[in-house]
Design a protein around this motif. Structure first.
Motif, PDB file in Angstrom:
ATOM      1  N   LEU A  95       0.841  -1.205   0.000  1.00  0.00           N
ATOM      2  CA  LEU A  95       0.000   0.000   0.000  1.00  0.00           C
ATOM      3  C   LEU A  95       0.874   1.252   0.000  1.00  0.00           C
ATOM      4  N   PRO A  96       0.400   2.335  -0.607  1.00  0.00           N
ATOM      5  CA  PRO A  96       1.242   3.525  -0.741  1.00  0.00           C
ATOM      6  C   PRO A  96       1.381   4.381   0.519  1.00  0.00           C
ATOM      7  N   TYR A  97       0.500   4.261   1.498  1.00  0.00           N
ATOM      8  CA  TYR A  97       0.530   5.205   2.610  1.00  0.00           C
ATOM      9  C   TYR A  97       1.205   4.743   3.892  1.00  0.00           C
ATOM     10  N   PRO A  98       1.574   3.470   4.118  1.00  0.00           N
ATOM     11  CA  PRO A  98       2.295   3.158   5.358  1.00  0.00           C
ATOM     12  C   PRO A  98       3.717   3.734   5.366  1.00  0.00           C
ATOM     13  N   SER A  99       4.220   3.931   6.573  1.00  0.00           N
ATOM     14  CA  SER A  99       5.587   4.440   6.717  1.00  0.00           C
ATOM     15  C   SER A  99       6.598   3.367   6.324  1.00  0.00           C
TER      16      SER A  99
END
Length: 145
Positions: A95-99
């Protein structure tokens, strides 16, 4: 049985393997995802995840070395659930939004769940084949030639 494994007499279970897998992964994710943890809390969570990983491995061994002499429904469910956790962890990593640390932990969990799934299948197959091969060898040893 080979290598010191005794056959487990308990009935097959599904929730213990999957539950320990989920709790281990969630604890590891919490250790890296919580940005406001103190160093002590992070180390404590990491050690808890390692202890749970050990319990997870022991439970996989127990479930794989049951007495049932065939591959059963519980084995299929355990394998599918472990594979599902691997896919879920890979999804989190993709996923693109996790750190960054969460993505790395997602990849590590993907590898770990996949290895656990392969380990369970290999050990279960070994446990199923072992009694059959030992029974065949004991019959051939006792018959006069």
């Amino acid at each position: 049985m080979e290598e010191g494994f005794a056959q487990e007499r308990r009935k097959p279970r599904v929730g213990t393997v999957s539950g320990l897998a989920l709790m281990t992964g969630a604890t590891a994710m919490t250790a890296v995802a919580g940005g406001h943890h103190s160093v002590f809390a992070t180390i404590l969570l990491a050690l808890l995840a390692l202890g749970m990983a050990h319990a997870f491995t022991v439970e996989i061994q127990r479930q794989a070395h049951r007495r049932a002499g065939r591959w059963g429904r519980h084995d299929v469910v355990n394998t599918v659930l472990l594979a599902g956790w691997a896919v879920g962890a890979l999804t989190v990593a993709a996923l693109p939004y996790p750190s960054g640390p969460v993505r790395i932990m997602g990849l590590l969990l993907t590898f770990s769940y996949t290895a656990a799934c392969v380990y369970f299948v290999a050990e279960r197959r070994r446990a199923i084949v072992a009694p059959a091969s030992s029974a065949t060898s004991s019959v051939s040893e006792s018959s006069p030639v």
